[in-house]
Design an enzyme around this catalytic site. Structure first.
Site, PDB file in Angstrom:
ATOM      1  N   ASP A  57      40.698  33.556  35.543  1.00  0.00           N
ATOM      2  CA  ASP A  57      41.564  34.274  35.672  1.00  0.00           C
ATOM      3  C   ASP A  57      43.144  34.028  34.977  1.00  0.00           C
ATOM      4  O   ASP A  57      43.674  33.247  34.221  1.00  0.00           O
ATOM      5  CB  ASP A  57      42.073  33.677  36.838  1.00  0.00           C
ATOM      6  N   GLU A 240      39.539  32.192  47.435  1.00  0.00           N
ATOM      7  CA  GLU A 240      40.195  32.041  46.183  1.00  0.00           C
ATOM      8  C   GLU A 240      41.656  32.530  45.797  1.00  0.00           C
ATOM      9  O   GLU A 240      41.508  33.857  46.230  1.00  0.00           O
ATOM     10  CB  GLU A 240      39.305  32.035  45.189  1.00  0.00           C
TER      11      GLU A 240
HETATM   12  C1  FRU Z   1      38.441  31.886  40.481  1.00  0.00           C
HETATM   13  C2  FRU Z   1      38.029  30.684  39.695  1.00  0.00           C
HETATM   14  C3  FRU Z   1      39.424  30.076  40.956  1.00  0.00           C
HETATM   15  C4  FRU Z   1      39.277  28.644  40.420  1.00  0.00           C
HETATM   16  C5  FRU Z   1      39.046  29.307  38.500  1.00  0.00           C
HETATM   17  C6  FRU Z   1      38.051  27.881  37.721  1.00  0.00           C
HETATM   18  O1  FRU Z   1      37.841  32.671  39.766  1.00  0.00           O
HETATM   19  O2  FRU Z   1      36.473  30.001  40.658  1.00  0.00           O
HETATM   20  O3  FRU Z   1      39.546  30.213  42.230  1.00  0.00           O
HETATM   21  O4  FRU Z   1      40.676  27.821  40.057  1.00  0.00           O
HETATM   22  O5  FRU Z   1      37.874  30.377  38.961  1.00  0.00           O
HETATM   23  O6  FRU Z   1      38.298  28.780  36.587  1.00  0.00           O
END
Ligand code: FRU
Length: 536
Positions: A57, A240
């Site tokens: 992300d 998320e």
């Molecule tokens: C989304 C996610 C978020 C988390 C991160 C962990 O892709 O799963 O929810 O904070 O990636 O790397």
């Protein structure tokens, strides 16, 4: 987890022990241009990708003093997901990127998961010294040891600050600032917004299957405000990476609030995707417009992008009012296969930065996505395409005279009454091809990577052609396309429908054509640009 204020000396000890990377020399910036100079097969040339290793992300996107910061979920030791750090890069023009040292390392409270950064101009946090504006990062701690021990309170929210324009970061000694209530496994991805009217900070958090809003005066003490979402939108997976922001309707001038919510799995074409809601936020509570009611109650979830490779995207905070844009960036991959895509030195890239605008349509307010105007600076050669009628194929390759692997195309096509499937095809001498276009019968845009090269790394990668609905009713079809070696971004009908997909041809695509399978299309307008590489 109870909030523990650690004694200062112990904190220093922890900082020194834990705030170091396990393998990179401390403070080592990844080599600008990358250890492999960004020339490997499938390496994007004008999209952001990390110099090496694993990225997911985008995080902490904030504009401050002329710099667009981009932090990102980063594991510097491997090309698959692992203990999360915040990698860091910045751009001054949203086209080129400069790599900076890793900003946040895991510590005794956990890995550093996704989150956001705000410029605390009034120094409400008190982290600023001598009149400096502190940048404050708000992120999720993920305590892997606690998860492995079978606990369910392993995610909490922490903060860190920088008083040198984001170059170095200090974690707050009072972390976590939002402890886990005790039994919520998915409790993460805080996105903070300044609510000037309420003289407060508002934090938007994903809590398993809904969103919880929090408020604070100082970014350290947070009070829950309200919950939203259990009965709204898609629920095929965990919620998320939310983002809440105000935006003015383009023609109406009305201020609305948009809530982006990523979900995995449960996207319309499988795996990870980003839905959104338009509504009202009164400083406490988010109320969506009725047209966003959930599929369960007769409505449809609304998606920001109908391709499979735009996930966990959020918008930059702190864009100056004089600019006023909402600029978005997403992770150009999908958890269904992100860890097995056929690149080894690095894994994954970000989408192009996009401007989001809000327009009233027959279905209600909807977001339109367009590449930021700054992307025009990438243009090198320009070719006008001949206004012509196409009955089967118009091969553009010779006419444009440059390789289509770094290409922008702007097309306006007038389909005949009996036209069905038409669009753009990239292909190579091995018979691999990628197609993107419109199906006039189903009234859906499509992206077809089923024959676009290597698909062997995951059965989920090329199981189907991806489609997305057409929002507008116009006769002519306008396609704005960006191809960058291993990705395609479609902005159709001025951004009413966006589709982003990655693909992995085993040799670069060398040919580009407009095709129609039945009926004719007239090319009313056509521009092609070769696009610059940004890594030199
Ligand atoms: C989304 C996610 C978020 C988390 C991160 C962990 O892709 O799963 O929810 O904070 O990636 O790397």
């Amino acid at each position: 987890m109870n909030k523990v204020i650690l004694p200062f000396a112990f904190c220093c000890f922890l900082f020194l022990c834990c705030n170091q990377p396990s393998s990179l020399p401390s403070a080592a910036a990844p080599n600008p241009g990358g250890s492999t100079a960004y020339r490997e097969p499938h390496r994007p040339q004008f999209h952001f990708s990390p110099p090496e290793k694993w990225m997911n992300d985008p995080n902490g996107m904030v504009w401050y003093e002329g710099e667009y910061h981009l932090f990102y979920q980063f594991y510097p030791d491997s090309n698959v997901w692992g203990p999360m750090h915040w990698g860091h890069a910045l751009s001054r023009d949203l086209a080129g990127w400069e790599h900076l040292p890793i900003a946040l390392y895991p510590d005794s409270l956990g890995y550093i998961f996704s989150g956001s950064v705000v410029a605390d101009r009034e120094n409400t946090s008190g982290f600023g010294r001598n009149g400096q504006t502190p940048l404050v990062a708000v992120f999720t701690y993920h305590d892997m040891a606690a998860e492995k021990a079978g606990r369910s309170d392993y995610q909490s929210q922490g903060i860190a600050y920088s008083t040198d324009k984001g170059r170095t970061w200090t974690k707050y000694a009072g972390n976590p600032v939002i402890p886990n209530p005790g039994n919520i496994r998915d409790f993460r991805d805080p996105k903070v917004l300044r609510d000037e009217a309420g003289k407060q900070w508002v934090l938007t958090l994903a809590v398993h299957d809904h969103i919880r809003f929090w408020a604070s005066k100082d970014l350290k003490h947070w009070e829950p405000l309200s919950d939203f979402g259990k009965e709204w939108g898609a629920h095929g997976g965990v919620w998320e990476c939310p983002d809440l922001f105000p935006i003015k309707g383009e023609e109406s001038g009305e201020t609305k609030w948009v809530l982006l919510v990523s979900i995995n799995p449960g996207a319309p074409n499988g795996g990870s995707g980003t839905q959104y809601f338009v509504g009202h936020f009164d400083g406490k509570k988010f109320t969506p417009d009725e047209s966003f009611r959930s599929a369960a109650t007769g409505g449809q979830a609304v998606w920001l992008d109908y391709g499979r490779d735009n996930y966990a995207g959020v918008t930059w905070s702190g864009i100056p009012e004089g600019d006023g844009r909402r600029i978005f960036l997403g992770w150009m991959s999908n958890w269904d296969y992100a860890q097995t895509v056929p690149t080894t030195a690095w894994r994954s890239a970000m989408t192009l930065p996009r401007t989001l605008t809000l327009k009233k349509t027959a279905e209600g307010y909807r977001l339109f996505s367009r590449p930021v105007a700054e992307s025009e600076a990438l243009r090198l050669d320009k070719k006008r395409l001949p206004g012509t009628e196409i009955t089967a194929v118009l091969d553009l390759t010779q006419h444009i005279g440059f390789a289509p692997s770094q290409l922008e195309l702007i097309l306006e096509l007038e389909p005949s009454e009996d036209a069905q499937t038409f669009g753009v095809e990239l292909s190579n001498a091995k018979g691999e091809r990628y197609r993107v276009g419109y199906d006039a019968v189903s009234r859906r845009y499509f992206s077809d990577r089923t024959r676009a090269g290597d698909v062997s790394f995951s059965p989920k990668f090329a199981a189907a052609v991806h489609t997305g609905p057409r929002l507008l009713n116009d006769k002519n079809v306008r396609l704005h396309l960006f191809f960058d070696v291993a990705s395609a971004e479609l902005f159709a009908d001025d951004g009413a429908t966006a589709m982003t997909d990655i693909f992995f041809p085993t040799e670069p695509f060398g040919a580009v054509k407009i095709f129609t399978e039945k009926g004719k299309v007239k090319l009313l307008k056509g521009e092609a640009y070769s696009l610059a590489r940004v890594w030199d």
